[in-house]
Each structure stands twice: as structure tokens, then as C-alpha cells.
Design a protein around this motif. Structure first.
Motif, PDB file in Angstrom:
ATOM      1  N   PHE A   1      45.259   3.820  65.755  1.00  0.00           N
ATOM      2  CA  PHE A   1      44.486   5.020  65.421  1.00  0.00           C
ATOM      3  C   PHE A   1      43.934   5.610  66.718  1.00  0.00           C
ATOM      4  O   PHE A   1      43.293   4.899  67.484  1.00  0.00           O
ATOM      5  CB  PHE A   1      43.312   4.663  64.498  1.00  0.00           C
ATOM      6  N   ARG A   2      44.180   6.895  66.921  1.00  0.00           N
ATOM      7  CA  ARG A   2      43.707   7.509  68.166  1.00  0.00           C
ATOM      8  C   ARG A   2      42.467   8.355  67.895  1.00  0.00           C
ATOM      9  O   ARG A   2      42.527   9.417  67.277  1.00  0.00           O
ATOM     10  CB  ARG A   2      44.835   8.333  68.786  1.00  0.00           C
ATOM     11  N   LYS A   3      41.350   7.814  68.398  1.00  0.00           N
ATOM     12  CA  LYS A   3      40.053   8.450  68.181  1.00  0.00           C
ATOM     13  C   LYS A   3      40.021   9.859  68.778  1.00  0.00           C
ATOM     14  O   LYS A   3      39.423  10.779  68.216  1.00  0.00           O
ATOM     15  CB  LYS A   3      38.986   7.585  68.870  1.00  0.00           C
ATOM     16  N   GLU A   4      40.701  10.008  69.934  1.00  0.00           N
ATOM     17  CA  GLU A   4      40.634  11.308  70.613  1.00  0.00           C
ATOM     18  C   GLU A   4      41.315  12.403  69.799  1.00  0.00           C
ATOM     19  O   GLU A   4      41.110  13.588  70.039  1.00  0.00           O
ATOM     20  CB  GLU A   4      41.222  11.219  72.035  1.00  0.00           C
ATOM     21  N   PHE A   5      42.139  12.021  68.820  1.00  0.00           N
ATOM     22  CA  PHE A   5      42.763  13.009  67.944  1.00  0.00           C
ATOM     23  C   PHE A   5      42.120  13.021  66.556  1.00  0.00           C
ATOM     24  O   PHE A   5      42.656  13.591  65.614  1.00  0.00           O
ATOM     25  CB  PHE A   5      44.272  12.744  67.808  1.00  0.00           C
ATOM     26  N   GLY A   6      40.986  12.358  66.434  1.00  0.00           N
ATOM     27  CA  GLY A   6      40.245  12.368  65.158  1.00  0.00           C
ATOM     28  C   GLY A   6      41.046  11.757  64.019  1.00  0.00           C
ATOM     29  O   GLY A   6      41.040  12.276  62.900  1.00  0.00           O
ATOM     30  N   GLN A   7      41.731  10.645  64.290  1.00  0.00           N
ATOM     31  CA  GLN A   7      42.611  10.069  63.259  1.00  0.00           C
ATOM     32  C   GLN A   7      41.860   9.177  62.267  1.00  0.00           C
ATOM     33  O   GLN A   7      41.539   8.028  62.554  1.00  0.00           O
ATOM     34  CB  GLN A   7      43.772   9.327  63.929  1.00  0.00           C
ATOM     35  N   ASN A   8      41.601   9.736  61.084  1.00  0.00           N
ATOM     36  CA  ASN A   8      41.057   8.972  59.956  1.00  0.00           C
ATOM     37  C   ASN A   8      41.975   9.308  58.786  1.00  0.00           C
ATOM     38  O   ASN A   8      41.994  10.449  58.331  1.00  0.00           O
ATOM     39  CB  ASN A   8      39.626   9.418  59.617  1.00  0.00           C
ATOM     40  N   PHE A   9      42.769   8.324  58.366  1.00  0.00           N
ATOM     41  CA  PHE A   9      43.796   8.619  57.370  1.00  0.00           C
ATOM     42  C   PHE A   9      43.280   8.373  55.954  1.00  0.00           C
ATOM     43  O   PHE A   9      42.552   7.399  55.698  1.00  0.00           O
ATOM     44  CB  PHE A   9      45.048   7.766  57.641  1.00  0.00           C
ATOM     45  N   LEU A  10      43.702   9.206  55.038  1.00  0.00           N
ATOM     46  CA  LEU A  10      43.262   9.099  53.638  1.00  0.00           C
ATOM     47  C   LEU A  10      43.886   7.895  52.948  1.00  0.00           C
ATOM     48  O   LEU A  10      45.074   7.612  53.133  1.00  0.00           O
ATOM     49  CB  LEU A  10      43.650  10.367  52.878  1.00  0.00           C
ATOM     50  N   THR A  11      43.074   7.217  52.127  1.00  0.00           N
ATOM     51  CA  THR A  11      43.591   6.037  51.431  1.00  0.00           C
ATOM     52  C   THR A  11      43.397   6.133  49.915  1.00  0.00           C
ATOM     53  O   THR A  11      43.509   5.127  49.216  1.00  0.00           O
ATOM     54  CB  THR A  11      42.877   4.755  51.939  1.00  0.00           C
ATOM     55  N   ASN A  12      43.064   7.314  49.437  1.00  0.00           N
ATOM     56  CA  ASN A  12      42.823   7.460  47.993  1.00  0.00           C
ATOM     57  C   ASN A  12      43.796   8.499  47.433  1.00  0.00           C
ATOM     58  O   ASN A  12      43.692   9.693  47.732  1.00  0.00           O
ATOM     59  CB  ASN A  12      41.371   7.890  47.767  1.00  0.00           C
TER      60      ASN A  12
ATOM     61  N   MET B   1      46.488  24.471  68.354  1.00  0.00           N
ATOM     62  CA  MET B   1      45.724  25.474  69.088  1.00  0.00           C
ATOM     63  C   MET B   1      46.585  26.202  70.118  1.00  0.00           C
ATOM     64  O   MET B   1      46.179  27.215  70.666  1.00  0.00           O
ATOM     65  CB  MET B   1      44.545  24.813  69.812  1.00  0.00           C
ATOM     66  N   LYS B   2      47.757  25.624  70.399  1.00  0.00           N
ATOM     67  CA  LYS B   2      48.582  26.249  71.442  1.00  0.00           C
ATOM     68  C   LYS B   2      49.842  26.895  70.865  1.00  0.00           C
ATOM     69  O   LYS B   2      50.536  27.628  71.559  1.00  0.00           O
ATOM     70  CB  LYS B   2      48.976  25.195  72.479  1.00  0.00           C
TER      71      LYS B   2
ATOM     72  N   ILE C   1      37.261  19.246  66.219  1.00  0.00           N
ATOM     73  CA  ILE C   1      37.902  20.530  66.507  1.00  0.00           C
ATOM     74  C   ILE C   1      37.985  21.432  65.261  1.00  0.00           C
ATOM     75  O   ILE C   1      38.711  22.423  65.235  1.00  0.00           O
ATOM     76  CB  ILE C   1      39.282  20.262  67.158  1.00  0.00           C
ATOM     77  N   THR C   2      37.158  21.106  64.262  1.00  0.00           N
ATOM     78  CA  THR C   2      37.186  21.871  63.001  1.00  0.00           C
ATOM     79  C   THR C   2      36.962  23.372  63.211  1.00  0.00           C
ATOM     80  O   THR C   2      37.762  24.190  62.777  1.00  0.00           O
ATOM     81  CB  THR C   2      36.064  21.353  62.052  1.00  0.00           C
ATOM     82  N   THR C   3      35.842  23.706  63.872  1.00  0.00           N
ATOM     83  CA  THR C   3      35.503  25.129  63.991  1.00  0.00           C
ATOM     84  C   THR C   3      36.522  25.895  64.835  1.00  0.00           C
ATOM     85  O   THR C   3      36.981  26.960  64.407  1.00  0.00           O
ATOM     86  CB  THR C   3      34.065  25.296  64.551  1.00  0.00           C
ATOM     87  N   PRO C   4      36.931  25.379  66.022  1.00  0.00           N
ATOM     88  CA  PRO C   4      37.943  26.126  66.779  1.00  0.00           C
ATOM     89  C   PRO C   4      39.245  26.346  65.987  1.00  0.00           C
ATOM     90  O   PRO C   4      39.821  27.429  66.035  1.00  0.00           O
ATOM     91  CB  PRO C   4      38.205  25.250  68.015  1.00  0.00           C
ATOM     92  N   ILE C   5      39.682  25.325  65.232  1.00  0.00           N
ATOM     93  CA  ILE C   5      40.932  25.504  64.467  1.00  0.00           C
ATOM     94  C   ILE C   5      40.723  26.553  63.372  1.00  0.00           C
ATOM     95  O   ILE C   5      41.536  27.462  63.204  1.00  0.00           O
ATOM     96  CB  ILE C   5      41.443  24.169  63.864  1.00  0.00           C
ATOM     97  N   LEU C   6      39.612  26.452  62.673  1.00  0.00           N
ATOM     98  CA  LEU C   6      39.359  27.419  61.596  1.00  0.00           C
ATOM     99  C   LEU C   6      39.266  28.840  62.167  1.00  0.00           C
ATOM    100  O   LEU C   6      39.864  29.778  61.620  1.00  0.00           O
ATOM    101  CB  LEU C   6      38.067  27.049  60.846  1.00  0.00           C
TER     102      LEU C   6
END
Ligand code: SAM
Length: 290
Positions: free
Chosen positions: A20-31, A104-105, A131-136
Motif C-alpha cells: 500500500f502506497r501512502k503517498e498515493f492515498g491507497q486505502n482499498f474498499l473491503t465492503n 491531474m496531468k 488531493i481531493t479538492t485539486p482533483i474535484l
């Protein structure tokens, strides 16, 4: 493949030797029911294309692939690209297009041109928090005619996006978002539904983009500058806050504009809705142009 099963996730990651790469905000769904509910809410029609931002190991992607005509999945982490080719191999043929890129690119207009030519296009993402706000903002400012943007975000940010004028959560992003569409909270997802578990709870928000903007300013740049100025110094009254953003206009003139627009001079920015901001920005624009 059951990609919400923690054993399966760990096996897949170990086969491909990834972490899991923290720098890419990786939290995967399990439900799985959360995944299904998000996928269901992405479009009103199975004929749509869905742009998925950050597919991870493909848990949401595969549900989207069984519901919609086309899925374009943009993933920044090159380590996940071979994983996605493996986990998505049983999806209907030709539906999923995996793109290795930073959203973003990437030139979204170019990437999505065939999809817009073919019908409706929506966006779906379990967004990395950092990076939620910049992407939105990039999605909104692209002015691409998306049908919906369905995003899972930190609950606190969801409260801000969906806040009512006058509440303490209401801020620049709320007003700007109102310019582009209507945001609605769909449901909450607690931290225990992810691996690794994030520190905060999440909320799924769906934004329905305006087909025609209900209020159009004379100049967009002045509108955004007015909104930014109004919230940059939240505790100041509006003439003071605006005067910091537009130092070329005397403060008593800004007070007069506010009164012309039907507001008391001691009003604060959080009381104005997007229609009020457009009216105010139009007067500011006219004065600066004169
Ligand atoms: N969709 C998966 C899920 O729901 O389990 C993964 C969600 S995870 C919170 C965020 C994903 O976005 C990760 O796969 C991460 O690598 C990817 N990501 C982060 N920044 C990105 C960017 N700028 N462009 C594209 N993908 C990005």
C-alpha cells in the motif's frame, strides 16, 4: 474475483510484490455492498462511460464494468497496472480501458472525446484524501459536460461541499461548487470498510452537473476572485475582505455595491449564495472595466 476479500487483496499484492502506497492515498474498499452502491449511483443509464480515478486493484472498476458501456480507469501507480490487467480479466471484453497516468496531468478533453461523442460520461472515484479538492476543482474547471461526479471523500470535506449558505461549514469551495452543480450526500462509510483503515470516516457525495448554469457571470475570473476574497478573511466583514482582494476599488465603493445588491454592509461572505456572488462579481467587473 472477490476483490473486497482481505485474503484475496493480500494474495494479489504479494503475487505482484506491491505494498500500500501512502503517498498515493491507497486505502482499498473491503465492503462489497459499499462498492455496489457507489457503482449503482454513477449514472442513470447503462449506456454511459465512467471515468474512474484511481482504480487501485480494481474493486470498483469491475462493478462498473458490469453496469456501464465503457470504463476508463486512470491509475497513477505503475505497480498497479499489471495487477489491474490480472484482476479485471473476467470483465466483459473491451469495456475497461486502463490508463497509466496522473489524472491531474492527463488531457481529459482528449482522453474522453470519443466517450462524449458516444453518450453520457460520469466520473467515479474513491479519492485519495490529500488531493481531493485539486482533483474535484480540475474536473469542474475542465467544463466538460459530465453527467455526475460520484466521489468518496473525507466526511468533513463532504460537509463543506454540501453546506448551506450561512452555516459554519459553508466556504469558498461550497459556493464554487454551486456554480457548477448540485451536490448531495449519498451515504457514510466508516473507516473499518478499508484496508488499511484511514484515520477518518468517509462520505459518498454525488454532484449532478448543471446542463445549463442557472447563473452566468459577466466574467468567471472575477466571480472566482470575489468568492476567494470573501472567504480568505472569513472573520472580516465583506467590504473589508473584498477590499483586500480588490485593492484597486475604494472600500466605500465596495460598501455601496453591497448595498446596491441588497446586503447590509456588515454582512459576512458565508451568508451569500452563488446568485448573490454572481451579482456582486458583475458589479465589481463593471467598475474595474470602466
Ligand atoms: N478505487 C480503489 C478502491 O476504492 O479500493 C482505490 C482507492 S484509493 C483511496 C485511491 C487510488 O487513487 C489509489 O489506487 C491511488 O494509487 C490512486 N491515485 C492517487 N493519486 C492519483 C492521481 N493523481 N491520478 C490517478 N490515480 C491516483
Amino acid at each position: 474475483m472477490n476483490l473486497t476479500d482481505i485474503r484475496t487483496i493480500k494474495d494479489v499484492m504479494s503475487i505482484y510484490n506491491i505494498h500500500f502506497r501512502k503517498e498515493f492515498g491507497q486505502n482499498f474498499l473491503t465492503n462489497i455492498s459499499v462498492v455496489e452502491d457507489i457503482a449503482d449511483s454513477c449514472s442513470d443509464t447503462p449506456d454511459a462511460t465512467v471515468l474512474e480515478i484511481g482504480p487501485g486493484i480494481g474493486v470498483l472498476t469491475q462493478e462498473l464494468a458490469f453496469r456501464y458501456r465503457k470504463v476508463i480507469a486512470v491509475e497513477i501507480d505503475n505497480g498497479l497496472i499489471p495487477v489491474l490487467r490480472y484482476t479485471l480479466q473476467d470483465c466483459p471484453e473491451g469495456v475497461v480501458n486502463i490508463v497509466h497516468a496522473d489524472v491531474m496531468k492527463v488531457d481529459l478533453a482528449e482522453l474522453l472525446a470519443p466517450a462524449f461523442a458516444a453518450g453520457k460520461v460520469s466520473v467515479c472515484a474513491n479519492l485519495p484524501y490529500y488531493i481531493t479538492t485539486p482533483i474535484l476543482m480540475a474536473l469542474l474547471e475542465s467544463n466538460l459536460p459530465f453527467e455526475y461526479i460520484t466521489i468518496m471523500i473525507q466526511s468533513e470535506v463532504a460537509d463543506r461541499l454540501c453546506a448551506k449558505a450561512g452555516s459554519k461549514e459553508y466556504g469558498a469551495i461550497t459556493a464554487v461548487l454551486k456554480y457548477y452543480g448540485e451536490a448531495q450526500k449519498l451515504f457514510k462509510v466508516s473507516a473499518g470498510n478499508f484496508i488499511p483503515a484511514p484515520k477518518v470516516d468517509s462520505t459518498v457525495v454525488r454532484i449532478k452537473l448543471h446542463r445549463e448554469k442557472p447563473c452566468v457571470p459577466k466574467d468567471e475570473e472575477t466571480l472566482f476572485k470575489t468568492i476567494r476574497a470573501a472567504f480568505e478573511q472569513r472573520r472580516k466583514t465583506l467590504p473589508n475582505a473584498l477590499s483586500a482582494g480588490f485593492p484597486d476599488i475604494p472600500k466605500d465603493q465596495l460598501t455601496a455595491i453591497l448595498e446596491e445588491c441588497g446586503h447590509r454592509p456588515d454582512i459576512r461572505g458565508e451568508r451569500l449564495d452563488i446568485t448573490d456572488f454572481v451579482a456582486l462579481a458583475d458589479r465589481i467587473y463593471e467598475i474595474r472595466k470602466a
